[in-house]
Design a protein around this motif. Sequence first.
Motif, PDB file in Angstrom:
ATOM      1  N   THR A  85     -18.369 -24.213 -10.798  1.00 51.62           N
ATOM      2  CA  THR A  85     -18.877 -23.454  -9.661  1.00 51.62           C
ATOM      3  C   THR A  85     -18.206 -23.957  -8.397  1.00 51.62           C
ATOM      4  O   THR A  85     -18.033 -25.158  -8.207  1.00 51.62           O
ATOM      5  N   ALA A  86     -17.827 -23.023  -7.545  1.00 47.79           N
ATOM      6  CA  ALA A  86     -17.145 -23.379  -6.311  1.00 47.79           C
ATOM      7  C   ALA A  86     -17.672 -22.528  -5.169  1.00 47.79           C
ATOM      8  O   ALA A  86     -18.300 -21.501  -5.384  1.00 47.79           O
ATOM      9  N   LEU A 129     -12.499 -10.491 -16.281  1.00 48.47           N
ATOM     10  CA  LEU A 129     -12.971 -11.671 -15.555  1.00 48.47           C
ATOM     11  C   LEU A 129     -14.371 -11.386 -15.048  1.00 48.47           C
ATOM     12  O   LEU A 129     -14.617 -10.338 -14.445  1.00 48.47           O
ATOM     13  N   THR A 130     -15.293 -12.309 -15.307  1.00 48.92           N
ATOM     14  CA  THR A 130     -16.643 -12.207 -14.760  1.00 48.92           C
ATOM     15  C   THR A 130     -16.774 -13.262 -13.677  1.00 48.92           C
ATOM     16  O   THR A 130     -16.477 -14.438 -13.908  1.00 48.92           O
ATOM     17  N   ILE A 131     -17.202 -12.840 -12.501  1.00 48.42           N
ATOM     18  CA  ILE A 131     -17.465 -13.770 -11.416  1.00 48.42           C
ATOM     19  C   ILE A 131     -18.975 -13.869 -11.280  1.00 48.42           C
ATOM     20  O   ILE A 131     -19.641 -12.892 -10.921  1.00 48.42           O
ATOM     21  N   GLN A 132     -19.505 -15.041 -11.619  1.00 51.55           N
ATOM     22  CA  GLN A 132     -20.943 -15.249 -11.549  1.00 51.55           C
ATOM     23  C   GLN A 132     -21.316 -15.683 -10.139  1.00 51.55           C
ATOM     24  O   GLN A 132     -20.800 -16.678  -9.635  1.00 51.55           O
ATOM     25  N   LEU A 133     -22.200 -14.912  -9.532  1.00 50.68           N
ATOM     26  CA  LEU A 133     -22.752 -15.231  -8.221  1.00 50.68           C
ATOM     27  C   LEU A 133     -24.209 -15.640  -8.435  1.00 50.68           C
ATOM     28  O   LEU A 133     -24.765 -15.446  -9.515  1.00 50.68           O
ATOM     29  N   ARG A 156     -26.084 -12.161  -9.085  1.00 52.36           N
ATOM     30  CA  ARG A 156     -25.550 -11.134  -9.981  1.00 52.36           C
ATOM     31  C   ARG A 156     -24.218 -11.587 -10.554  1.00 52.36           C
ATOM     32  O   ARG A 156     -23.615 -12.545 -10.081  1.00 52.36           O
ATOM     33  N   ASP A 157     -23.785 -10.872 -11.581  1.00 55.16           N
ATOM     34  CA  ASP A 157     -22.457 -11.065 -12.153  1.00 55.16           C
ATOM     35  C   ASP A 157     -21.593  -9.865 -11.781  1.00 55.16           C
ATOM     36  O   ASP A 157     -22.062  -8.725 -11.837  1.00 55.16           O
ATOM     37  N   VAL A 158     -20.355 -10.111 -11.414  1.00 55.76           N
ATOM     38  CA  VAL A 158     -19.391  -9.046 -11.111  1.00 55.76           C
ATOM     39  C   VAL A 158     -18.334  -9.078 -12.212  1.00 55.76           C
ATOM     40  O   VAL A 158     -17.687 -10.100 -12.414  1.00 55.76           O
ATOM     41  N   VAL A 159     -18.209  -7.967 -12.942  1.00 59.35           N
ATOM     42  CA  VAL A 159     -17.258  -7.885 -14.049  1.00 59.35           C
ATOM     43  C   VAL A 159     -16.045  -7.083 -13.587  1.00 59.35           C
ATOM     44  O   VAL A 159     -16.184  -5.941 -13.139  1.00 59.35           O
ATOM     45  N   LEU A 160     -14.866  -7.694 -13.698  1.00 55.16           N
ATOM     46  CA  LEU A 160     -13.621  -7.070 -13.255  1.00 55.16           C
ATOM     47  C   LEU A 160     -12.702  -6.833 -14.437  1.00 55.16           C
ATOM     48  O   LEU A 160     -12.550  -7.708 -15.297  1.00 55.16           O
ATOM     49  N   GLY A 161     -12.070  -5.671 -14.474  1.00 54.87           N
ATOM     50  CA  GLY A 161     -11.063  -5.339 -15.479  1.00 54.87           C
ATOM     51  C   GLY A 161      -9.711  -5.207 -14.810  1.00 54.87           C
ATOM     52  O   GLY A 161      -9.563  -5.451 -13.600  1.00 54.87           O
ATOM     53  N   GLY A 199     -17.966 -19.420   1.927  1.00 54.12           N
ATOM     54  CA  GLY A 199     -19.280 -20.044   1.800  1.00 54.12           C
ATOM     55  C   GLY A 199     -20.125 -19.555   0.635  1.00 54.12           C
ATOM     56  O   GLY A 199     -21.196 -20.094   0.389  1.00 54.12           O
ATOM     57  N   VAL A 200     -19.676 -18.547  -0.109  1.00 54.62           N
ATOM     58  CA  VAL A 200     -20.458 -18.001  -1.223  1.00 54.62           C
ATOM     59  C   VAL A 200     -20.128 -18.768  -2.508  1.00 54.62           C
ATOM     60  O   VAL A 200     -18.963 -18.866  -2.900  1.00 54.62           O
ATOM     61  N   GLU A 201     -21.155 -19.311  -3.173  1.00 59.33           N
ATOM     62  CA  GLU A 201     -20.946 -20.003  -4.438  1.00 59.33           C
ATOM     63  C   GLU A 201     -20.608 -18.987  -5.518  1.00 59.33           C
ATOM     64  O   GLU A 201     -21.219 -17.924  -5.600  1.00 59.33           O
ATOM     65  N   HIS A 202     -19.636 -19.322  -6.358  1.00 57.02           N
ATOM     66  CA  HIS A 202     -19.220 -18.436  -7.443  1.00 57.02           C
ATOM     67  C   HIS A 202     -18.634 -19.251  -8.580  1.00 57.02           C
ATOM     68  O   HIS A 202     -18.188 -20.378  -8.377  1.00 57.02           O
ATOM     69  N   CYS A 203     -18.679 -18.664  -9.776  1.00 60.64           N
ATOM     70  CA  CYS A 203     -18.132 -19.322 -10.959  1.00 60.64           C
ATOM     71  C   CYS A 203     -17.395 -18.279 -11.787  1.00 60.64           C
ATOM     72  O   CYS A 203     -18.026 -17.461 -12.454  1.00 60.64           O
ATOM     73  N   PRO A 204     -16.060 -18.248 -11.727  1.00 62.91           N
ATOM     74  CA  PRO A 204     -15.293 -17.304 -12.536  1.00 62.91           C
ATOM     75  C   PRO A 204     -15.302 -17.723 -14.006  1.00 62.91           C
ATOM     76  O   PRO A 204     -15.224 -18.912 -14.309  1.00 62.91           O
ATOM     77  N   LYS A 205     -15.418 -16.754 -14.916  1.00 66.82           N
ATOM     78  CA  LYS A 205     -15.335 -17.066 -16.342  1.00 66.82           C
ATOM     79  C   LYS A 205     -14.714 -15.904 -17.093  1.00 66.82           C
ATOM     80  O   LYS A 205     -14.807 -14.753 -16.671  1.00 66.82           O
TER      81      LYS A 205
END
Length: 69
Positions: A9-10, A26-30, A33-38, A48-54
């Motif tokens: 997480t960053a 790529l899913t970016i977990q906030l 919510r989760d944001v799913v990108l194709g 400043g927003v925490e996120h975790c790409p997976k």
Amino acid sequence: MQANGETRTAAERDADGLFMVVSGVLTIQLRDRDVVLGPNDVFVVLKGVEHCPKADTEMHALLSSSRER
């Protein structure tokens, strides 16, 4: 960026971060919510927003950040 799995997480401390997926998913977990990108999807994580790409499978993405001058 080439990834398969979860990163730590960053939070972008001094810049907005842009993710553009070239191939795969790529899913970016906030926190809320989760944001799913194709392929060809773009998402901006604001400063400043925490996120975790997976990624559950191999994917390729372009990353960029912009700083105020």
